[in-house]
Each structure stands twice: as C-alpha cells, then as structure tokens.
Design a protein around this motif. Structure first.
Motif, PDB file in Angstrom:
ATOM      1  N   TYR A  98       0.693  -1.210  -0.017  1.00  0.00           N
ATOM      2  CA  TYR A  98       0.131   0.052  -0.182  1.00  0.00           C
ATOM      3  C   TYR A  98       0.758   1.248   0.086  1.00  0.00           C
ATOM      4  O   TYR A  98       0.695   2.115  -0.757  1.00  0.00           O
ATOM      5  CB  TYR A  98      -0.961  -0.111   1.130  1.00  0.00           C
ATOM      6  CG  TYR A  98      -1.848   1.220   1.226  1.00  0.00           C
ATOM      7  CD1 TYR A  98      -3.270   1.175   0.561  1.00  0.00           C
ATOM      8  CD2 TYR A  98      -1.708   2.130   1.882  1.00  0.00           C
ATOM      9  CE1 TYR A  98      -4.290   1.848   0.572  1.00  0.00           C
ATOM     10  CE2 TYR A  98      -2.586   3.276   1.964  1.00  0.00           C
ATOM     11  CZ  TYR A  98      -3.814   3.144   1.294  1.00  0.00           C
ATOM     12  OH  TYR A  98      -4.603   4.094   1.400  1.00  0.00           O
ATOM     13  N   THR A 229      -7.956   0.895  -2.917  1.00  0.00           N
ATOM     14  CA  THR A 229      -9.246   0.627  -2.288  1.00  0.00           C
ATOM     15  C   THR A 229      -9.495  -0.809  -1.875  1.00  0.00           C
ATOM     16  O   THR A 229      -9.906  -1.248  -0.737  1.00  0.00           O
ATOM     17  CB  THR A 229     -10.400   0.983  -3.168  1.00  0.00           C
ATOM     18  OG1 THR A 229     -10.431   2.406  -3.291  1.00  0.00           O
ATOM     19  CG2 THR A 229     -11.888   0.688  -2.673  1.00  0.00           C
ATOM     20  N   TYR A 230      -9.063  -1.754  -2.848  1.00  0.00           N
ATOM     21  CA  TYR A 230      -9.136  -3.259  -2.500  1.00  0.00           C
ATOM     22  C   TYR A 230      -8.200  -3.759  -1.320  1.00  0.00           C
ATOM     23  O   TYR A 230      -8.680  -4.429  -0.508  1.00  0.00           O
ATOM     24  CB  TYR A 230      -8.729  -3.950  -3.894  1.00  0.00           C
ATOM     25  CG  TYR A 230      -8.298  -5.498  -3.467  1.00  0.00           C
ATOM     26  CD1 TYR A 230      -9.303  -6.320  -3.254  1.00  0.00           C
ATOM     27  CD2 TYR A 230      -7.102  -5.846  -3.696  1.00  0.00           C
ATOM     28  CE1 TYR A 230      -9.080  -7.716  -2.780  1.00  0.00           C
ATOM     29  CE2 TYR A 230      -6.629  -7.237  -3.151  1.00  0.00           C
ATOM     30  CZ  TYR A 230      -7.974  -8.115  -2.972  1.00  0.00           C
ATOM     31  OH  TYR A 230      -7.542  -9.407  -2.738  1.00  0.00           O
ATOM     32  N   SER A 232      -7.214  -1.587   1.106  1.00  0.00           N
ATOM     33  CA  SER A 232      -7.680  -1.008   2.389  1.00  0.00           C
ATOM     34  C   SER A 232      -8.902  -1.887   2.780  1.00  0.00           C
ATOM     35  O   SER A 232      -9.128  -1.779   4.086  1.00  0.00           O
ATOM     36  CB  SER A 232      -7.818   0.440   2.325  1.00  0.00           C
ATOM     37  OG  SER A 232      -8.775   0.878   1.113  1.00  0.00           O
ATOM     38  N   ASP A 233      -9.765  -2.188   1.979  1.00  0.00           N
ATOM     39  CA  ASP A 233     -10.795  -3.066   2.259  1.00  0.00           C
ATOM     40  C   ASP A 233     -10.604  -4.436   2.927  1.00  0.00           C
ATOM     41  O   ASP A 233     -11.568  -4.950   3.588  1.00  0.00           O
ATOM     42  CB  ASP A 233     -11.798  -3.058   1.010  1.00  0.00           C
ATOM     43  CG  ASP A 233     -12.615  -1.663   0.687  1.00  0.00           C
ATOM     44  OD1 ASP A 233     -12.547  -0.723   1.467  1.00  0.00           O
ATOM     45  OD2 ASP A 233     -13.088  -1.909  -0.438  1.00  0.00           O
ATOM     46  N   SER A 234      -9.339  -4.730   2.353  1.00  0.00           N
ATOM     47  CA  SER A 234      -9.134  -6.392   2.602  1.00  0.00           C
ATOM     48  C   SER A 234      -8.427  -6.231   4.057  1.00  0.00           C
ATOM     49  O   SER A 234      -8.332  -7.304   4.622  1.00  0.00           O
ATOM     50  CB  SER A 234      -8.290  -6.854   1.522  1.00  0.00           C
ATOM     51  OG  SER A 234      -9.246  -6.954   0.339  1.00  0.00           O
ATOM     52  N   ASN A 236      -6.555  -4.308   7.333  1.00  0.00           N
ATOM     53  CA  ASN A 236      -6.358  -2.684   8.497  1.00  0.00           C
ATOM     54  C   ASN A 236      -5.043  -2.390   8.104  1.00  0.00           C
ATOM     55  O   ASN A 236      -4.024  -3.029   8.707  1.00  0.00           O
ATOM     56  CB  ASN A 236      -6.519  -3.371   9.779  1.00  0.00           C
ATOM     57  CG  ASN A 236      -6.533  -2.040  10.800  1.00  0.00           C
ATOM     58  OD1 ASN A 236      -6.582  -1.006  10.131  1.00  0.00           O
ATOM     59  ND2 ASN A 236      -6.370  -2.161  12.199  1.00  0.00           N
ATOM     60  N   GLN A 276      -6.174  -7.743  12.360  1.00  0.00           N
ATOM     61  CA  GLN A 276      -6.946  -7.861  11.209  1.00  0.00           C
ATOM     62  C   GLN A 276      -8.276  -8.431  11.147  1.00  0.00           C
ATOM     63  O   GLN A 276      -8.937  -8.759  10.135  1.00  0.00           O
ATOM     64  CB  GLN A 276      -6.151  -8.565  10.104  1.00  0.00           C
ATOM     65  CG  GLN A 276      -4.925  -7.837   9.861  1.00  0.00           C
ATOM     66  CD  GLN A 276      -4.929  -6.671   9.342  1.00  0.00           C
ATOM     67  OE1 GLN A 276      -5.815  -6.319   8.505  1.00  0.00           O
ATOM     68  NE2 GLN A 276      -3.889  -5.763   9.484  1.00  0.00           N
ATOM     69  N   HIS A 279     -11.436  -7.343   9.414  1.00  0.00           N
ATOM     70  CA  HIS A 279     -11.413  -7.443   7.992  1.00  0.00           C
ATOM     71  C   HIS A 279     -11.364  -8.774   7.397  1.00  0.00           C
ATOM     72  O   HIS A 279     -11.889  -9.378   6.350  1.00  0.00           O
ATOM     73  CB  HIS A 279     -10.032  -6.971   7.433  1.00  0.00           C
ATOM     74  CG  HIS A 279     -10.230  -5.211   7.457  1.00  0.00           C
ATOM     75  ND1 HIS A 279     -10.210  -4.548   8.565  1.00  0.00           N
ATOM     76  CD2 HIS A 279     -10.484  -4.217   6.429  1.00  0.00           C
ATOM     77  CE1 HIS A 279     -10.146  -3.309   8.431  1.00  0.00           C
ATOM     78  NE2 HIS A 279     -10.600  -3.016   7.104  1.00  0.00           N
ATOM     79  N   THR A 280     -10.530  -9.793   8.176  1.00  0.00           N
ATOM     80  CA  THR A 280     -10.255 -10.897   7.595  1.00  0.00           C
ATOM     81  C   THR A 280     -11.213 -12.240   8.432  1.00  0.00           C
ATOM     82  O   THR A 280     -11.283 -13.373   7.799  1.00  0.00           O
ATOM     83  CB  THR A 280      -8.917 -11.500   7.790  1.00  0.00           C
ATOM     84  OG1 THR A 280      -8.627 -11.563   9.307  1.00  0.00           O
ATOM     85  CG2 THR A 280      -8.049 -10.531   7.123  1.00  0.00           C
ATOM     86  N   PRO A 300     -12.947 -10.086  -4.664  1.00  0.00           N
ATOM     87  CA  PRO A 300     -14.525  -9.795  -4.858  1.00  0.00           C
ATOM     88  C   PRO A 300     -14.925 -10.230  -6.202  1.00  0.00           C
ATOM     89  O   PRO A 300     -14.211 -10.470  -7.071  1.00  0.00           O
ATOM     90  CB  PRO A 300     -14.464  -8.395  -4.857  1.00  0.00           C
ATOM     91  CG  PRO A 300     -13.133  -7.680  -4.338  1.00  0.00           C
ATOM     92  CD  PRO A 300     -12.162  -8.898  -4.616  1.00  0.00           C
TER      93      PRO A 300
END
Length: 496
Positions: A98, A229-230, A232-234, A236, A276, A279-280, A300
């Motif tokens: 990231y 975005t992918y 940060s969505d997946s 922390n 995490q 998210h996970t 996704p």
C-alpha cells in the motif's frame, strides 16, 4: 573409493541430466517438474560410479554431506514460509504494498525496486531475506503500477544479489576470499571494479524501461485507486504493520543469526493477525493453521484481472508452500552429492582448465564457466565457489595473478548465476519467493541484468587485463616457498 571415471562417462552423465530435466520440465510437467528428473539422473550417475568401482556406502555419505550443507537453507525456507503466512494474514505485506504504491512513481519503479533491494541486501548480507520480504511486497507494488511480475522480479534479484555479493555480512562474500586466499575487504574493493559498472548499467536500463517502455498503463490512476481501495478494504493498513520487516532487517544487519531473526519476524507478525479480525475474520485460534497452510486473500466477485492477480500475491501457502522447493533441493542434493563425491565434477572442471591454454583471459573464462556448471550439476552455490576455487588456485598463482582476482571471479559467477538454475537451492528459492520462473515466457532471468552482465564484464577484464592485479616477483617466490612447506608437512603427516 573407486577409480577415476573417464571423461566421456562424465560428459554422458551431464547429457543424461540435461535430457531428463528437459523431459521433466519442458515436455512432460507431470513427470515431476524436475524432481523425478534429478532422481533419475542421480541413479544414472550412481550406476556409472558403481561400474568404476565406487561403493554405494561412499556415495551415500556424499549425498548426506551434500544435504547437510543445505540444511540451514532448508530451515530458512521453512521459517520464511511461516513468516510469510504470518505477514500475509497480519496485513504486513499488504501495508508494504500500500505505502509502496503511494510513494513510488510508475516510471522509476524498476529503478527504485532495484535500489531498495541493494540497500536492504547490503545491510543484511542476504539475498534470501531481501527477496522474501521486500521482494514479495515489490512484486505486488509492481503489479499495481502495471509492471509485469517478471520485470519486477528481475530488478529485485539484481538488487538482492548486489548486496549478497558485496556485503561483508554475506556468507559467500566471506567464503570466496577464504577459498582463494585473499582478504575480505581487499576482496570487496576488488569486486567494486566489476560489480559497480554492472550495477550502473542495470540501473540505467531500468530507468530507460521506465521512461520509454510499455508497462501496461501504469499511470492509470483509476486502476491504482481501485487497487488501493481493494487493499484497504481487505486489510487494516497502518505504519505499525511495518514493525516485523523492520525488525528482521535490523536484526540481520546487527549480525544476529538468520534463523532466530526470522523466527522473531514470525512471532512479531502473529499479533497483527488478531488486529485484522474485522477485515479477515481471523483470530488467534487461526494462527497454527495460517502459519502451516498460509492465508488466501478474498477476491471480490467480478473483480478485474489486476485485482485477481493482486489477490493472488496477497495470498500464501505458509510453511507447506515451501515444501515443493525443499523437496526439489533434496532431490538436487542427491545428484550433486554423487557427482561431487565420485569426482565426476572434478574431472569435468579439470578438463576445462586444459582449454584455458595458459592464457589469462582463458583462465578467467574457464573459472566462470566452471562456477556455472557446478551451480547446475551440484545445485549449490557454496560448491560453485569452493570447487573451482580449490581447483584453479594454483593456476591463478602460476599466472602470477593475485588471489583477489580468483575470489572476484568466483563471486562474479558462482554467487550471481546460482539463481538462474531452477533446481539450484538459490534458483528454487528465488522463484518460490517471487512466484516467477527463471526462463521461458514470463521468466525473470533476462531482466536480472546485474546477474548476467557481471560475469561478462569479468571475462572482458580477463582478456584485456583491466584491473587484473599481478604479483611481484617476491610475492610469487613466497607462494612457491609456501607450497614447498605445505608439501613437506603433508609428507611428514603421511609418514606419521
């Protein structure tokens, strides 16, 4: 011990090895992708040795000795598998990707990737630690910026092996002068003369590729935004997630043993798995499974090809994912142990020395070619330094070339070409870490510019005499005197 195996039979062993590997890797991948090919080639080499009077017990000892030489590498591979499982599930690799995407411009990515790996490998002295941490993250960053994985892997390997070759912390950097009889820092200074120009050329090529090459629309901000975005969505994402890799780099740079340092990286990654969970969905209860079998990042439904590829790069098979590589190394050591212990490799190298015809350029060329051959036949970069170093030491002395010339040649080839051999310990490790083959479509070898250019520069210097330091008459006479003393000491030992 048996009798000396004839040259034609040694060459036959090499041909059979190449035929089996071609069948196993290129034609019929169901044959074992090199594993079965190496075992069959080892069986053939063993039969040749038996026919020449070599006992199986002696060959078995050679095999076990070869495996023992690789045990540290095997343990490191297993621990790196644990570490990557921990770091993947803990968002450590995702955070590295990231922030890398945010700060690295697409046009200078290959240049930056190589330079970063140079710095890390110089600090740690380890190409494996560099590729297994920084390299894994850079593959993901490169994918996000539109760079093919094989180009990124080539830049990573060039940078990682620069430090592996030049750092005083590196085992090969210490081994080469010890075998050749030169001094460590004298050896490093002498290597700058071949490695420095090679690195400069590699960095220039990476810059040219960045500014003028086609890197799949790496400047597409929409794609990069979708990737960020992918990630940060997946996961922390946070700067705190960079603690484990920083610890490993600092620990190895401080000369702490590699295995404990890597295990520390595994342990430090475990708390981040719990962090995490939102998210996970993973908890501390999941840790044993993750360390052993790894973590698969969710992709996704309907995601485009770039996101799918990135999801694969953010997944890992844990320690079990390293078992393919470990088993390949073991198979290679079976073959390498037989050809080393029965003198097959020594016979081939001795024949090559005759081709040098006593010339300086020929001697350098033969040394470098021998290192490549030992890397391929014995599947071990340490042997690729030790065997040619022992065999050509007197030849360099008789040409009145200082020991640092030999030690430089050993590293210019033995260290740098080891990762080009898919079944060599280094080659298997690099392709496993970077998820990229060496050769063929999508192979990284052509883009590991430092690694193939450096041996060519060394050969050029050999023929032109550039930086080939020669002994004075007094130094040469001292060498002859030392040889006589060693001979007399050996005779006395035999009599005793």
């Amino acid at each position: 011990m048996g009798k000396k195996i004839p040259m034609w039979q040694c060459i036959l062993v090499m041909i059979v090895l190449l035929l089996f590997l071609y069948w196993g890797i290129m034609i019929d991948t169901d044959a074992g992708e090199g594993h079965v090919a190496l075992i069959l080639a080892a069986a053939f080499a063993g039969l040749i040795a038996l026919a020449n009077g070599w006992k199986w017990k002696y060959m078995e000892q050679g095999i076990l000795a070869a495996i023992n030489r690789t045990m540290q590498a095997i343990l490191i591979l297993a621990v790196v598998g644990l570490m990557l499982g921990s770091w993947m599930a803990g968002g450590v690799i995702a955070s590295m990707m990231y922030y890398g995407i945010l700060v690295i411009a697409p046009s200078v990515f290959l240049f930056t990737a190589c330079l970063l790996c140079c710095i890390v490998s110089l600090a740690t002295g380890s190409s494996w630690s560099t590729a297994g941490s920084m390299g894994v993250a850079l593959i993901g960053v490169g994918t996000a910026l539109g760079w093919p994985a094989y180009m990124t892997a080539g830049a990573v390997v060039s940078g990682a092996y620069f430090g592996d070759k030049m750092s005083p912390l590196s085992d090969t950097t210490n081994l080469a002068p010890a075998v050749a009889g030169s001094e460590l820092f004298e050896h490093i200074k002498h290597m700058i003369k071949t490695t420095g120009p090679s690195l400069v050329v590699a960095l220039i090529v990476y810059l040219v590729l960045g500014f003028f090459g086609d890197h799949a629309g790496g400047g597409n901000t929409e794609t990069i935004d979708a990737i960020l975005t992918y990630i940060s969505d997946s996961f922390n994402i946070g700067i705190i997630c960079l603690i484990p890799p920083v610890f490993v780099i600092v620990a190895v740079a401080l000369k702490l043993p590699a295995l404990p340092s890597l295990i520390g990286g595994v342990v430090l990654g475990i708390p981040f798995i719990a962090m995490q969970s939102a998210h996970t969905g993973l908890t501390i209860k999941s840790v044993p499974y993750i360390l052993n079998y790894g973590y698969a990042a969710p992709i996704p439904e309907g995601a485009d090809a770039v996101i799918q590829e990135l999801g694969g790069l953010l997944s890992n098979a844990g320690m079990q994912g390293m078992m393919w590589t470990i088993s390949l190394i073991l198979c290679a050591m079976v073959f390498g142990g037989i050809v080393d212990s029965t003198g097959i490799m020594a016979t081939v190298a001795g024949a090559l020395l005759k081709l040098a015809r006593g010339t300086r350029g020929g001697l350098v060329t033969v040394t470098i070619v021998s290192c490549v051959i030992v890397n391929a036949l014995c599947s071990d970069q340490y042997l690729a330094i030790i065997l040619p170093g022992r065999m050509y030491k007197e030849a360099f002395e008789d040409r009145r070339l200082k020991a640092r010339n030999l030690s430089r040649c050993l590293e210019d080839s033995g260290t740098l070409t080891s990762n080009f051999i898919p079944w060599n310990t280094c080659g298997a490790t690099m392709s496993s870490f970077l998820q990229c083959p060496q050769w063929g479509a999508g192979g990284y070898a052509p883009f590991a510019i430092l690694n193939w250019l450096n041996p060519l520069v060394s050969i050029f210097y050999g023929f032109t005499g550039i930086t080939m330091d020669e002994m004075t008459e007094e130094e040469y006479q001292e060498i002859l005197r030392q040889r006589e003393e060693d001979k007399r000491a050996a005779e006395k030992a035999m009599e005793a």
